[in-house]
Design a protein around this motif. Sequence first.
Motif: not given
Length: 62
Positions: A41-46
């Motif tokens: 989730e964090i990587v995709d948002k970044s």
Amino acid sequence: MGGYIVDFTIVALLIIGITALNGVMSNAIGLKVFGGKNKNEIVDKSVSLQTGWKSVGGTKKK
């Protein structure tokens, strides 16, 4: 004295290496066990935030 320095260097490298690998392995296990559905989730948002940004620094490729 030279043997002591060699032994000390080997032990120091082993301790640093094992500590580094332990952190990486525990992080991977933690993500697999406790990650749930949204592991990235964090990587995709970044990545979604950075789309369309200009590249800065480095050399230009012709």
